[in-house]
Structure formats: structure tokens, C-alpha cells
Design an enzyme around this catalytic site. Structure first.
Site, PDB file in Angstrom:
ATOM      1  N   GLU A  23      -3.302   2.895   5.593  1.00 47.90           N
ATOM      2  CA  GLU A  23      -3.191   3.908   4.544  1.00 47.90           C
ATOM      3  C   GLU A  23      -4.035   5.148   4.837  1.00 47.90           C
ATOM      4  O   GLU A  23      -3.591   6.266   4.593  1.00 47.90           O
ATOM      5  CB  GLU A  23      -3.582   3.327   3.179  1.00 47.90           C
ATOM      6  CG  GLU A  23      -2.747   2.151   2.717  1.00 47.90           C
ATOM      7  CD  GLU A  23      -1.243   2.378   2.785  1.00 47.90           C
ATOM      8  OE1 GLU A  23      -0.792   3.526   2.668  1.00 47.90           O
ATOM      9  OE2 GLU A  23      -0.516   1.394   2.995  1.00 47.90           O
ATOM     10  N   CYS A  54       6.161  -0.354   7.127  1.00 44.02           N
ATOM     11  CA  CYS A  54       5.772   0.807   6.318  1.00 44.02           C
ATOM     12  C   CYS A  54       6.926   1.186   5.405  1.00 44.02           C
ATOM     13  O   CYS A  54       8.073   1.215   5.844  1.00 44.02           O
ATOM     14  CB  CYS A  54       5.426   1.979   7.241  1.00 44.02           C
ATOM     15  SG  CYS A  54       4.976   3.489   6.361  1.00 44.02           S
ATOM     16  N   GLY A  66       0.823  -1.198   0.000  1.00 42.99           N
ATOM     17  CA  GLY A  66       0.000   0.000   0.000  1.00 42.99           C
ATOM     18  C   GLY A  66       0.856   1.246   0.000  1.00 42.99           C
ATOM     19  O   GLY A  66       1.984   1.240   0.506  1.00 42.99           O
ATOM     20  N   HIS A 101      -2.284   7.434   7.169  1.00 42.34           N
ATOM     21  CA  HIS A 101      -1.265   8.284   6.529  1.00 42.34           C
ATOM     22  C   HIS A 101      -1.869   9.626   6.092  1.00 42.34           C
ATOM     23  O   HIS A 101      -1.204  10.661   6.133  1.00 42.34           O
ATOM     24  CB  HIS A 101      -0.701   7.602   5.277  1.00 42.34           C
ATOM     25  CG  HIS A 101       0.492   6.727   5.522  1.00 42.34           C
ATOM     26  ND1 HIS A 101       1.671   7.216   6.052  1.00 42.34           N
ATOM     27  CD2 HIS A 101       0.700   5.410   5.283  1.00 42.34           C
ATOM     28  CE1 HIS A 101       2.550   6.213   6.123  1.00 42.34           C
ATOM     29  NE2 HIS A 101       1.985   5.111   5.684  1.00 42.34           N
ATOM     30  N   GLN A 117       3.110   9.925   1.234  1.00 42.90           N
ATOM     31  CA  GLN A 117       4.390   9.206   1.247  1.00 42.90           C
ATOM     32  C   GLN A 117       5.256   9.570   0.041  1.00 42.90           C
ATOM     33  O   GLN A 117       6.464   9.327   0.054  1.00 42.90           O
ATOM     34  CB  GLN A 117       4.163   7.680   1.262  1.00 42.90           C
ATOM     35  CG  GLN A 117       3.566   7.177   2.564  1.00 42.90           C
ATOM     36  CD  GLN A 117       3.407   5.669   2.538  1.00 42.90           C
ATOM     37  OE1 GLN A 117       2.414   5.167   2.040  1.00 42.90           O
ATOM     38  NE2 GLN A 117       4.380   4.950   3.048  1.00 42.90           N
TER      39      GLN A 117
END
Ligand code: ZN
Length: 166
Positions: free
Chosen positions: A135, A92, A46, A138, A51
Site C-alpha cells: 500500500e 492488486c 488493502g 502505491h 487507487q
């Protein structure tokens, strides 16, 4: 293929709140295409837009419960329902080499838009439910390390790669 650089822990972009996507235009499509390539290249399961330094509510993830595995695009995703609890090892892409136990739901339902703005819902079990949660967090500037109950030595992990980096 256009790969984007994956930011790592310490970069303040990862701690910021991402904005809602309002325009379902060519720029969004390019971002999604690049994120798909970047995720495939990384070997992770993912990837969220912050990111790669884009503060928009966009996620791509691999649904490994489908045959064949399906790459799913989630725009403005929201986890709307969860069930159960599982204690799982998580990692991650933005925190390379670090793994730890977290508690996640065993099942989750997400509501999101596709790249053209159409709303849909999708259910996920196991690692997919875990990934939905990881996700979307994030997008609010949260990293899984905030939830780690116990860190794990990567060398102690089994080689079956069930615990992909997100
Ligand atoms: Zn992550």
C-alpha cells in the site's frame, strides 16, 4: 455507503506520487469512510487513495491478524522497520485477475497518523507486513507488478483466499 471507483492498470493516476495530508478535516474523513466502504465491497485487504483517483497519502487496510479483523486507517504512512523475507503470492485490486510471486518482509513496522492527525506505530506480520509495503508503494506510484518474480495462473491458487488483492 459511498463507493468509489477503483482505477485499474493503464490509468496514469496509479503511477503518480501522492501528496502528504496536511489537513485532518471533514473532507479527509469522508475519503476514509468511502475507502473503507469501497475496500469492504471489493473483498480486498488493502486500498490506497490513488487507487480511487485521489493523490493523497491515505491507506485503509484490513489487519487479519487481529480477532476480529480490524480495519486500519493510515494517513501519511511510512514503513520504518522490516525483518525477514517471505516469497508470497500477491494481487492488486487495480490489476484484476493478475497474481504473482514477490518477496516481502515477514514483519514490518509502520508509522502513520490517524484521521485526527495523531501519530502512532503499528506492527504487522505475514500478509499484514506484505500489505504495509504494497500500500505504501502505491503512494509513490508503484505497482506490485514491478516486483513480480513469477506470475501465477489464478486457477492454480488454492481456494483459501489467503492472498487477498490489495
Ligand atoms: Zn494494490
Amino acid at each position: 455507503m459511498a463507493l468509489r471507483k477503483i482505477l485499474t492498470e493503464g490509468d496514469e493516476q496509479l503511477l503518480k506520487h501522492s501528496r502528504k495530508v496536511e489537513k485532518f478535516d471533514a473532507r479527509l474523513h469522508t475519503l476514509l469512510d468511502d475507502m473503507r466502504d469501497t475496500l469492504t465491497n471489493s473483498g480486498g485487504v488493502g486500498l490506497a487513495a490513488p487507487q480511487v483517483g485521489v493523490l493523497r497519502r491515505v491507506v485503509v487496510l484490513l489487519d487479519i491478524n487481529t480477532e476480529p479483523e480490524e480495519m486500519v486507517e493510515l494517513v501519511n504512512p511510512e514503513v520504518i522497520e522490516t525483518r525477514g523475507a517471505q516469497r508470497v503470492v500477491e494481487g492488486c485490486l487495480s490489476v484484476p485477475g493478475v497474481y504473482g510471486y514477490v518477496t516481502r518482509p515477514t514483519w514490518a513496522k509502520i508509522r502513520a497518523q490517524d484521521r485526527d492527525g495523531n501519530w502512532f506505530e503499528r506492527e504487522g506480520e505475514g500478509i499484514v507486513a506484505q500489505c504495509f509495503c504494497h500500500e505504501t508503494e502505491h503512494l509513490d506510484g508503484h505497482l506490485f507488478t514491478e516486483k513480480v518474480e513469477e506470475y501465477v495462473d489464478p486457477e492454480d491458487l488454492e481456494q483459501d483466499d489467503e492472498d487477498g488483492a490489495e
